[in-house]
Motif scaffolding. Sequence first.
Motif, PDB file in Angstrom:
ATOM      1  N   LEU A   1       0.829  -1.207   0.000  1.00 15.67           N
ATOM      2  CA  LEU A   1       0.000   0.000   0.000  1.00 15.67           C
ATOM      3  C   LEU A   1       0.860   1.252   0.000  1.00 15.67           C
ATOM      4  CD1 LEU A   1      -2.845  -0.989   2.442  1.00 15.67           C
ATOM      5  CD2 LEU A   1      -3.104  -0.334   0.046  1.00 15.67           C
ATOM      6  N   ASN A   2       1.889   1.216   0.804  1.00 12.08           N
ATOM      7  CA  ASN A   2       2.757   2.392   0.874  1.00 12.08           C
ATOM      8  C   ASN A   2       3.454   2.640  -0.447  1.00 12.08           C
ATOM      9  OD1 ASN A   2       2.097   3.049   3.458  1.00 12.08           O
ATOM     10  ND2 ASN A   2       3.747   1.851   4.387  1.00 12.08           N
ATOM     11  N   ALA A   3       3.723   1.551  -1.161  1.00 12.68           N
ATOM     12  CA  ALA A   3       4.321   1.732  -2.484  1.00 12.68           C
ATOM     13  C   ALA A   3       3.323   2.359  -3.435  1.00 12.68           C
ATOM     14  CB  ALA A   3       4.791   0.381  -3.023  1.00 12.68           C
ATOM     15  N   ALA A   4       2.047   1.985  -3.269  1.00  9.78           N
ATOM     16  CA  ALA A   4       1.028   2.527  -4.166  1.00  9.78           C
ATOM     17  C   ALA A   4       0.731   3.987  -3.856  1.00  9.78           C
ATOM     18  CB  ALA A   4      -0.246   1.693  -4.065  1.00  9.78           C
ATOM     19  N   ILE A   5       0.726   4.348  -2.567  1.00 10.17           N
ATOM     20  CA  ILE A   5       0.494   5.749  -2.175  1.00 10.17           C
ATOM     21  C   ILE A   5       1.645   6.187  -1.293  1.00 10.17           C
ATOM     22  CG2 ILE A   5      -1.084   7.351  -1.042  1.00 10.17           C
ATOM     23  CD1 ILE A   5      -3.341   5.527  -1.669  1.00 10.17           C
ATOM     24  N   PRO A   6       2.697   6.682  -1.902  1.00 10.15           N
ATOM     25  CA  PRO A   6       3.883   7.010  -1.110  1.00 10.15           C
ATOM     26  C   PRO A   6       3.721   8.312  -0.328  1.00 10.15           C
ATOM     27  CG  PRO A   6       4.246   7.446  -3.442  1.00 10.15           C
ATOM     28  CD  PRO A   6       2.853   6.949  -3.322  1.00 10.15           C
ATOM     29  N   GLY A   7       4.521   8.454   0.685  1.00 12.02           N
ATOM     30  CA  GLY A   7       4.630   9.734   1.387  1.00 12.02           C
ATOM     31  C   GLY A   7       3.683   9.910   2.544  1.00 12.02           C
ATOM     32  N   ILE A   8       2.970   8.861   2.931  1.00 12.32           N
ATOM     33  CA  ILE A   8       2.067   9.003   4.077  1.00 12.32           C
ATOM     34  C   ILE A   8       2.891   8.871   5.348  1.00 12.32           C
ATOM     35  CG2 ILE A   8       0.030   8.108   5.245  1.00 12.32           C
ATOM     36  CD1 ILE A   8      -0.487   9.226   2.476  1.00 12.32           C
ATOM     37  N   GLU A   9       2.851   9.901   6.177  1.00  8.52           N
ATOM     38  CA  GLU A   9       3.707   9.868   7.359  1.00  8.52           C
ATOM     39  C   GLU A   9       2.947   9.718   8.655  1.00  8.52           C
ATOM     40  OE1 GLU A   9       5.850  13.412   6.767  1.00  8.52           O
ATOM     41  OE2 GLU A   9       7.086  12.536   5.197  1.00  8.52           O
ATOM     42  N   SER A  10       1.802  10.428   8.759  1.00  9.45           N
ATOM     43  CA  SER A  10       1.135  10.415  10.059  1.00  9.45           C
ATOM     44  C   SER A  10       0.626   9.014  10.392  1.00  9.45           C
ATOM     45  CB  SER A  10      -0.022  11.416  10.074  1.00  9.45           C
ATOM     46  OG  SER A  10      -1.218  10.776   9.721  1.00  9.45           O
ATOM     47  N   ARG A  11       0.690   8.706  11.667  1.00  7.47           N
ATOM     48  CA  ARG A  11       0.250   7.377  12.121  1.00  7.47           C
ATOM     49  C   ARG A  11      -1.210   7.131  11.762  1.00  7.47           C
ATOM     50  NH1 ARG A  11       2.826   4.368  16.056  1.00  7.47           N
ATOM     51  NH2 ARG A  11       0.845   3.664  16.897  1.00  7.47           N
ATOM     52  N   SER A  12      -2.007   8.171  12.037  1.00 10.93           N
ATOM     53  CA  SER A  12      -3.431   7.993  11.807  1.00 10.93           C
ATOM     54  C   SER A  12      -3.693   7.736  10.333  1.00 10.93           C
ATOM     55  CB  SER A  12      -4.182   9.234  12.306  1.00 10.93           C
ATOM     56  OG  SER A  12      -5.087   9.687  11.348  1.00 10.93           O
TER      57      SER A  12
END
Lengths: 578, 272
Positions: A108-119
Amino acid sequence: MTDISMDIARPEPKFRLDLTSDAARARIRSRYRAETRFKAYGIAALTVTALFLAVLMFDILRNGLPAFWQHSLLLDVPVAADIVDPAGKREAGAIKGADYFPLMRNALNAAIPGIESRSASKQLTRVLSVGAPDRLRDMLVADPSLIGKTIKVPLLLSDDADLYYKGAGTGIDDRAGRGTATPSGRTGEITVLTSSNDFAEELQNIKLRLKSVADTISRDAGRIERSGPDQAQRVASMRAEVANLANRYQQPGNAEALDSKVPSVLVAINGGLVKATRLDASGITGDVLLPLKSAEEAKPGTWKVVHYSTPESDRKVTDQEVAFLERLREAGAVDRHFNWRFFTTGDSREPELAGIRGALTGTALTLLVTLLLCLPIGVMAAVYLEEFAPKNRWTDVVEVNINNLAAVPSIVFGLLGLAVFLNFFGLPRSAPLVGGLVLALLVLPTIIIAARAALKAVPPSIKEAALGVGASHQQAVFHHVLPLAMPGIMTGTIIGMAHALGETAPLLMIGMVAFIVDVPTAFTDAATVLPVQIYLWSDLPEPAFQSKTAAAIVVLLAFLFLMNGAAIWLRKKFERRW
Amino acid sequence: MDMSTVEHAMLTPSATSAPASGTKVTARACNVYYGEKHALKDVSVDIPERSITAFIGPSGCGKSTFLRCINRMNDTIASCRVTGKIEIDGQDIYDPALDVVQLRARVGMVFQKPNPFPKSIYENVAYGPRIHGIAKSKSDLDEVVISSLEKAGLLKEVKDRLNDSGTGLSGGQQQRLCIARAIAVSPEVILMDEPCSALDPIATAKVEELMDELKANYTIIIVTHSMQQAARVSQRTAFFHLGNLVEVGDTRQIFTNPKEQRTQDYITGRFG
Ligand SMILES: Nc1ncnc2c1ncn2[C@@H]1O[C@H](COP(=O)(O)OP(=O)(O)OP(=O)(O)O)[C@@H](O)[C@H]1O
Ligand SMILES: [Mg+2]
């Protein structure tokens, strides 16, 4: 006898057929009227019935058909060997037992990169079902050589995400920004300022809404005040609130906060998405949902103001999730496919994983028990009563009571089953065996009555013919009467079984109403049946289960139609004229 | 008074009497009740072997009732009670020790309305022989079926479609099929209850011809409403009225010189 003389004047008969007088014409007219009226009643009744049926079918199909489809994410999953098989032995047990969650998260992170916040990253993983790794796991167990490679697998979406793609989310509209927009950063909480009054319209909407809220409160306050002086304090606080709101909406320039009860306002800029939490006419303060590629200023027309028209509190998916799901859809990762799982798995707490296989198997086992008991017992009882039993008071009593039994409410049979089969004989609870026994009690009278009617319908001349060539009574019955009655008996049996198929109440009594995940494999396993499964699901709060309920009803109805169709077919095929 | 007439008729065989070699069926003081209703009153009659006996009389006089006593078909009617004695070859058929199923195999019956089984023509005829174990093998069974159909005069019409349904035949063919079915178990007596009432004259003629041939080997009792038919086919005739056997005698004598006024009235069409 024929010597009545023709020349004797025939006396005027006392009673004559009158077809010409006014009275006769009136009679004919009233007869025609009565016939027309009767026809109209019939057609009206049929129309009403057809209408109800159509509405029912339409509603069920509309709710149920979407549940036969399901959405998955087609993502590239790098199968890291150290996660799936840290021991490196490639044995099925280890692969099965591995924790696949990190793999999912990485994909998932590869599909939508750059998500940092835990929530946010939590919400990203929540898009997937807990059953999402099942398919991958099966593939790896079947072919361990895939470990270490990157493979494209469909990952099952969670029920809310699935429903979102089925249209239960929110309307989305956007318009191009008129001014030049300047974001203050790429992630976290940022402001976006524009050179023109791009958000004036949104601000005005909010103020209008504040005004209507204030009006409502002030109306309520007035009502409470009129009803008596004892709530003066409450009225005062309401008045203060109204004043506060008025203060806000009367100053059109003031910035306002957005909450989850109003349509969300977002800004799509520089490849990212910002959700406004506070806005004034020329700028917003908000949280970044999808990170921006850069914090440069955006020219007019290159950025957009986006609205999610359904307020966040009125839907199951958050703005963050909508943002993810839309992004995934744009990336072409969403795959819509037939929901085979619905037919191949048992019940589950997760709607997207729940299926009717357990209920179907339970139904099949239960009905099998019912059929095996009912058909021989019912047919033999009918044959005995109809053909062999002496006609006396006792057989009359038996007959009357069979007819009475057919009218006993089914819940009573459930109680009987509970008392006799469970408490007295100690048979296992929730088992198809007991369900079948109870339903057999329920269906038996129907089958006996149908079988007797079918036996009665065989003309006696056939039996006499057999007796006439020296067949015994029993031979005549079993060689001739019973075979000829068989289509009628089968029809009655099928209709009885269809009745049993839809029966719920007695099965609740014997505990077939439990939450059972496993597909039953034996007559004594705990099981549930289709109508009870429907009952169970209909009670659950998740909207996805409502859809499953309708889908299960569609399946149940399909089976009912099938069975009734078979009955009609049998009747048509073997219908005889003597 | 009836009794005396009967005895008289029985005891004075006329010169034109058929060569009755012996008595096959004997009834003595036979009474039948349907519940309270006394349907057959004190009937005594002897029926000669290998000949045709006709029962005539107005509707409701008890002809069928008596006929059905001879193969105990009345047993199937719960309210029906039979007293008196009926013997076939000197054996009391109401003897409790007697097996009624075997009796019905010996006394075949053809009903007023053709009632073939809704099965193939072959199966219709083969059913009796099969349940009585008459044919040992398939070829024996074929032989019985073919010869029965042949004797019933139906073989020519159906030999190409033995597997077609018996109910697909015409009314007359169905009735001959029923006759074939009855003779397939080679009964000694054949009871026919108005076998031609549903048939056209040509089919009637065929059935009558058939009866004429069958009488060489079987004792035939036929109920008929057609005086002409009784006169044409039977050797002896019995006239029933209101449950009584009024007169029985040689057919020619009954039709030309009846002893009873009521018989005279009936055959000349004055009542009935
Ligand atoms: N099953 C029955 N139950 C009661 N009464 C019956 C039954 N069968 C016949 N009867 C009565 O017995 C009497 C004789 O009937 P039966 O059938 O023997 O007349 P039939 O001479 O054969 O008449 P038809 O020429 O009309 O056939 C009639 O009055 C009839 O009402
Ligand atoms: Mg009759």
